[in-house]
Design an enzyme around this catalytic site. Structure first.
Site, PDB file in Angstrom:
ATOM      1  N   CYS A 213       4.178 -13.726  19.189  1.00 34.31           N
ATOM      2  CA  CYS A 213       3.120 -13.167  18.352  1.00 34.31           C
ATOM      3  C   CYS A 213       3.476 -13.448  16.900  1.00 34.31           C
ATOM      4  O   CYS A 213       4.497 -12.951  16.403  1.00 34.31           O
ATOM      5  CB  CYS A 213       2.953 -11.661  18.556  1.00 34.31           C
TER       6      CYS A 213
ATOM      7  N   HIS B  32       4.002   1.602   2.256  1.00 34.93           N
ATOM      8  CA  HIS B  32       5.236   0.876   1.932  1.00 34.93           C
ATOM      9  C   HIS B  32       6.121   1.644   0.954  1.00 34.93           C
ATOM     10  O   HIS B  32       7.312   1.348   0.842  1.00 34.93           O
ATOM     11  CB  HIS B  32       4.905  -0.495   1.336  1.00 34.93           C
TER      12      HIS B  32
ATOM     13  N   HIS C 222       0.838  -1.200   0.000  1.00 37.04           N
ATOM     14  CA  HIS C 222       0.000   0.000   0.000  1.00 37.04           C
ATOM     15  C   HIS C 222       0.875   1.253   0.000  1.00 37.04           C
ATOM     16  O   HIS C 222       2.111   1.153   0.030  1.00 37.04           O
ATOM     17  CB  HIS C 222      -0.998  -0.027   1.164  1.00 37.04           C
TER      18      HIS C 222
ATOM     19  N   LYS D 231      -6.659  -2.966   6.492  1.00 37.77           N
ATOM     20  CA  LYS D 231      -7.698  -3.622   5.712  1.00 37.77           C
ATOM     21  C   LYS D 231      -9.039  -3.550   6.440  1.00 37.77           C
ATOM     22  O   LYS D 231     -10.073  -3.330   5.833  1.00 37.77           O
ATOM     23  CB  LYS D 231      -7.329  -5.098   5.534  1.00 37.77           C
TER      24      LYS D 231
ATOM     25  N   LYS E 140      -4.532   4.798  10.885  1.00 35.72           N
ATOM     26  CA  LYS E 140      -3.612   3.733  10.491  1.00 35.72           C
ATOM     27  C   LYS E 140      -4.151   3.048   9.223  1.00 35.72           C
ATOM     28  O   LYS E 140      -5.356   2.815   9.113  1.00 35.72           O
ATOM     29  CB  LYS E 140      -3.576   2.732  11.652  1.00 35.72           C
TER      30      LYS E 140
ATOM     31  N   CYS F  69       3.606 -10.294  14.666  1.00 39.51           N
ATOM     32  CA  CYS F  69       4.873  -9.542  14.745  1.00 39.51           C
ATOM     33  C   CYS F  69       6.056 -10.441  14.406  1.00 39.51           C
ATOM     34  O   CYS F  69       7.165  -9.954  14.245  1.00 39.51           O
ATOM     35  CB  CYS F  69       5.115  -8.998  16.144  1.00 39.51           C
TER      36      CYS F  69
ATOM     37  N   CYS G 144      -1.845  -9.107  21.569  1.00 42.83           N
ATOM     38  CA  CYS G 144      -0.973  -8.168  20.853  1.00 42.83           C
ATOM     39  C   CYS G 144      -1.799  -6.946  20.426  1.00 42.83           C
ATOM     40  O   CYS G 144      -2.790  -7.087  19.702  1.00 42.83           O
ATOM     41  CB  CYS G 144      -0.360  -8.835  19.624  1.00 42.83           C
TER      42      CYS G 144
ATOM     43  N   HIS H   7      -1.761  -6.546  16.407  1.00 45.91           N
ATOM     44  CA  HIS H   7      -2.486  -7.519  15.576  1.00 45.91           C
ATOM     45  C   HIS H   7      -3.800  -7.989  16.174  1.00 45.91           C
ATOM     46  O   HIS H   7      -4.525  -8.763  15.556  1.00 45.91           O
ATOM     47  CB  HIS H   7      -1.567  -8.710  15.252  1.00 45.91           C
TER      48      HIS H   7
END
Ligand code: ME8
Length: 479
Positions: free
Chosen positions: A123, A20, A17, A297, A294, A126, A142, A145
């Site tokens: 996790c 990145h 996305h 999705k 943030k 991560c 976490c 996530h």
């Protein structure tokens, strides 16, 4: 002079996305800048393909991990050309060369590796071992996530990271291993003050099958982070390839703020263990959000860079990302802000300076520029900002010059000089404008390579080569 620059290698379990692209573009600017200064450059990027996270996603889609990895790695590979990244290498951690060299690195580090029992939390999101205190503080889930930590008790290999605490600390404080920005450096020094613990560096194959086997122990695979970090030297052919000998240590490693612990602590520990130099500089960038949120999705707010690039061109995209994301902080993408920058800064300021100058030289001098004087602008600030990875400020410097040029045109009023028939004065003013634009083109080269080339093409030969259309056509409605 050599210059080696790396980006992190993303996991392949998700789609690329906008966020990145920051890393790819930051690294690309530095690489293009270094090349323009005559350096021999290797810019490397790639994909991080092992570990539970990628394996999990492939299973979810009912694909073999290999098939899934091939497909997704290709998608990530295409992100570079899409944003006009000039990377020289693309490494996959499933490349046989990486796998073989990773095994060799493990063996070379063996005097710092021992077998033990790991009892704690993990996790998979991560791909990180989590301490008891962190798990407690996060109430067993976490926060990134939003999934419960897995309790694990298993035989693992450990790396004696603790024995390198002092060396790492010294390298950072003395500046032989530079970390910017300072806030990130201080975070790392804060962790070092507490002292480093040894880290677990393998997982039982029965739990994670998608990984590189630990040499001489087929029941274990390497922990994905430990192995992924090695890409920075396997990509150069560590240990024997001439590229490794010529290009290591890296001049700059570019990473995001969420992975500084791995790059500023574990990676240097591994390098000390191998007896090779640390990178010169670690540049830690922030995150790009969308409309202040943030990118995720689940929030359904993901924007693919292609959406922006297809509409407005790659240079407009590069410009917004590099100028309007603070280089030392988080940034925000909104269509509204993008359009304001496009119309205001690219079309009205830069585009106008170019088209006015071009049009006047064609009109008053039939396209003939004559001798172009060297530019008088001091660009020391721009170079200093680039040395510090302050891309936002470096571009701001260029825009000061663009605005200065528009102001010069408004004040000099070449159209009035033309009426007065003072041809020599008119020629000087127009030649000065060209000279300024050619310097601007030079400074823009690392950031907006296509625009830079177009400006050089129009003014660079002493005779105007008319453009087809304008540099940044106003395809966007003014609000
Ligand atoms: O961490 N804005 O991979 P990854 C800016 N495989 N940068 C962002 C971002 C955003 N919204 N989201 C992610 C990994 N990034 C490991 C790296 S290196 C040996 C292994 C950045 O796919 C992130 O900070 O989670 C990281 O630098 C890169 O994208 C890849 O993240």
């Amino acid at each position: 002079m050599k210059y080696f620059i790396t980006t992190s290698i993303p996991y392949i379990n998700g789609e690329p996305h906008i966020g990145h692209t920051y890393e790819l573009l930051a690294a690309d600017v530095l690489a293009r800048y270094a090349r323009s200064r005559g350096k021999k450059v290797i810019l490397s990027t790639g994909t991080d393909e092992h570990g539970g996270k990628n394996e999990e996603k492939a299973k979810e889609l009912g694909k073999s991990v290999k098939e899934y990895a091939d497909e997704m790695s290709q998608r990530w590979r295409e992100l570079g050309p899409l944003v006009n990244m000039s990377n020289d290498r693309f490494i996959r951690t499933t490349d046989p060369g990486h796998e073989q060299r990773a095994a060799l690195i493990w063996k070379t580090l063996s005097k710092f590796i021992y077998k033990g029992k790991y009892s704690g939390w993990y996790c998979t999101g991560c791909e990180a071992f989590v301490t008891e205190s962190t798990a407690k503080a996060n109430k067993g889930t976490c926060p990134i996530h939003n999934r419960p930590y897995e309790k694990i008790e298993e035989d693992n290999y450990f790396f004696k990271l603790s024995s390198f605490s002092k060396q790492i600390s010294e390298a950072i404080t003395s500046g032989t291993f530079r970390i910017i920005p300072t806030t990130r450096k201080n975070e790392v020094l804060g962790i070092l003050k507490e002292g480093l613990e040894d880290i677990s560096i393998s997982r039982p194959k029965e739990k994670i099958s998608w990984g590189i086997a630990v040499p001489d122990d087929p029941a274990q695979v390497m922990y994905v982070w430990f192995e992924a970090l090695m890409n920075y030297i396997t990509v150069l052919g560590y240990p024997e390839h001439p590229d490794f000998k010529e290009f290591w240590p890296a001049d700059v490693q570019v990473i995001g703020k969420d992975i500084s612990r791995f790059h500023a602590l574990i990676w240097p520990g591994m390098l000390f263990g191998l007896g090779i130099a640390l990178p010169e500089l670690l540049y830690v960038h922030g995150f790009i959000n969308i409309e202040g949120k943030k990118i995720s999705k689940s929030l359904n707010n993901v924007i693919h860079p292609k959406e922006v690039i297809d509409k407005h061109g790659v240079d407009a995209f590069r410009y917004y990302i590099l100028r309007h994301t603070p280089s030392y902080d988080d940034g925000d993408f909104t269509w509204e802000k993008f359009e304001a920058a496009y119309n205001g800064e690219l079309a009205n300021e830069l585009g106008n300076a170019v088209s006015r100058t071009e049009a006047m030289i064609i009109r008053y001098q039939r396209g003939l520029i004559g001798d172009i004087p060297p530019s008088e602008h001091d660009s020391a600030g721009y170079h200093k900002y680039l040395a510090d990875c302050r891309f936002d400020r470096a571009l701001e410097e260029v825009w000061e010059q663009v605005r200065g040029l528009n102001q010069y045109i408004d004040e000099q009023k070449p159209w009035e000089i033309a009426k007065s028939k003072d041809e020599e004065h008119l020629r000087q003013v127009l030649a000065y404008m060209c000279s300024d634009l050619l310097q601007i083109a030079e400074l823009l080269l690392p950031f907006l390579p296509e625009t830079s080339a177009k400006i050089k093409d129009i003014f660079g030969t002493g005779i105007i080569k008319p453009t087809k259309g304008t540099l940044f056509p106003k395809t966007i409605q003014q609000k």
